[in-house]
Write an enzyme that holds these catalytic residues in place. Sequence first.
Site, PDB file in Angstrom:
ATOM      1  N   ILE A 135       2.463   4.835   7.054  1.00  0.00           N
ATOM      2  CA  ILE A 135       1.903   5.124   5.740  1.00  0.00           C
ATOM      3  C   ILE A 135       3.057   5.095   4.746  1.00  0.00           C
ATOM      4  O   ILE A 135       4.214   5.248   5.121  1.00  0.00           O
ATOM      5  CB  ILE A 135       1.142   6.476   5.692  1.00  0.00           C
ATOM      6  CG1 ILE A 135       2.027   7.632   6.163  1.00  0.00           C
ATOM      7  CG2 ILE A 135      -0.139   6.418   6.492  1.00  0.00           C
ATOM      8  CD1 ILE A 135       1.337   9.004   6.095  1.00  0.00           C
ATOM      9  N   ASP A 136       2.737   4.872   3.480  1.00  0.00           N
ATOM     10  CA  ASP A 136       3.773   4.712   2.462  1.00  0.00           C
ATOM     11  C   ASP A 136       4.606   5.978   2.294  1.00  0.00           C
ATOM     12  O   ASP A 136       4.153   7.084   2.589  1.00  0.00           O
ATOM     13  CB  ASP A 136       3.144   4.342   1.122  1.00  0.00           C
ATOM     14  CG  ASP A 136       2.390   3.020   1.167  1.00  0.00           C
ATOM     15  OD1 ASP A 136       2.749   2.170   1.998  1.00  0.00           O
ATOM     16  OD2 ASP A 136       1.439   2.862   0.381  1.00  0.00           O
ATOM     17  N   LYS A 137       5.798   5.799   1.748  1.00  0.00           N
ATOM     18  CA  LYS A 137       6.720   6.912   1.531  1.00  0.00           C
ATOM     19  C   LYS A 137       6.054   8.070   0.783  1.00  0.00           C
ATOM     20  O   LYS A 137       6.172   9.234   1.178  1.00  0.00           O
ATOM     21  CB  LYS A 137       7.934   6.423   0.751  1.00  0.00           C
ATOM     22  CG  LYS A 137       8.896   7.530   0.320  1.00  0.00           C
ATOM     23  CD  LYS A 137       9.987   7.008  -0.594  1.00  0.00           C
ATOM     24  CE  LYS A 137      10.845   8.139  -1.125  1.00  0.00           C
ATOM     25  NZ  LYS A 137      11.865   7.664  -2.095  1.00  0.00           N
ATOM     26  N   THR A 139       2.863   8.692   0.385  1.00  0.00           N
ATOM     27  CA  THR A 139       1.578   9.106   0.940  1.00  0.00           C
ATOM     28  C   THR A 139       1.852  10.144   2.024  1.00  0.00           C
ATOM     29  O   THR A 139       2.710   9.932   2.877  1.00  0.00           O
ATOM     30  CB  THR A 139       0.822   7.911   1.543  1.00  0.00           C
ATOM     31  OG1 THR A 139       0.557   6.957   0.516  1.00  0.00           O
ATOM     32  CG2 THR A 139      -0.492   8.347   2.171  1.00  0.00           C
ATOM     33  N   ARG A 235      -4.429   1.378  -2.162  1.00  0.00           N
ATOM     34  CA  ARG A 235      -3.879   1.273  -3.514  1.00  0.00           C
ATOM     35  C   ARG A 235      -4.282  -0.047  -4.170  1.00  0.00           C
ATOM     36  O   ARG A 235      -4.653  -0.088  -5.350  1.00  0.00           O
ATOM     37  CB  ARG A 235      -2.358   1.414  -3.456  1.00  0.00           C
ATOM     38  CG  ARG A 235      -1.902   2.752  -2.880  1.00  0.00           C
ATOM     39  CD  ARG A 235      -0.432   2.752  -2.480  1.00  0.00           C
ATOM     40  NE  ARG A 235       0.451   2.640  -3.631  1.00  0.00           N
ATOM     41  CZ  ARG A 235       1.761   2.473  -3.525  1.00  0.00           C
ATOM     42  NH1 ARG A 235       2.333   2.384  -2.316  1.00  0.00           N
ATOM     43  NH2 ARG A 235       2.511   2.392  -4.606  1.00  0.00           N
TER      44      ARG A 235
END
EC number: 5.4.99.-
Length: 301
Positions: A135-137, A139, A235
């Site tokens: 998962i993104d930084k 998130t 996103r």
Amino acid sequence: MQEIKVSAEENGLRIDRFLAEIIPDTSRSDMQGRIKEGIVLVNGNAVKPNYKVKTEDLVTVNERELVESDIVPEDLNLDIIYEDEHVAVVYKPRGMVVHPAAGHTSGTLVNGLMHQLDNLSGINGELRPGIVHRIDKDTSGLLMVAKDDVTHRGLVDQLVDKSVTRKYTALVHGVIPHDKGTIEAPIGRNPKERQAMAVVDDGKEAVTHFNVIERYEDFTLVECILETGRTHQIRVHMKYIGYPLAGDPKYGQRKTLDTEGQMLHAGTIGFIHPANGEYMEFTSPLPDEFEEVISELNRKS
């Protein structure tokens, strides 16, 4: 090792693109590296990254050889939600990078996992031990972690089969009028901005389902359910339908909430345990900073 038979629909695709579309949490550049290492074979033979696959080709993707890692274990006091001898479920806080990369050699989830867990799978190479998906930084939320290679393959197979439950909570700009919906739009590199993703005709299949949780004056709180797991999928998809995530510096509105990153939380992960066949599901509440934003919106409503 993974063996993949090329279908008629896939005939003519470059092998790096073909593999990046099939194997989750990979990119064409990653696949090109593996092909150049000689661990990808077509009908038993090494090929170049520009090889175009043919119907009925048998593509074999072998595992990388394990090498001693230079990653330094760090005591980051990670919240391990569940752990047994095969698998772990860990909470990644907002602002933490999942694995080491250029510019992020310490303080990553992997650094913490190497300190707190005895074993991690090695399929993804020395920089991503145990990492099945990301998962993104900015998130927050839950991730599956594999402690051995057999478990890793089993979890990846479930991602490929779209049988893993992945539910996110997101705060988006605008008031969504309908209670639920499905976004089915392919995602690939943005041709105008190579560091971003976008809905593009030749992108990878991407499907996101959403349900409205709460509406506010200028925002909507939604639950997003991933059917596929493309880079920045939620996103990109929410921007595509006109409701970008609040606080998102890359895909959001110019004027947005000052939240130091997108309002997105991976709150539920569910999968079949590869060793015993039992379905397991785990949930994590919204982090405090997310709750504070929701409380403020409620006060204004």
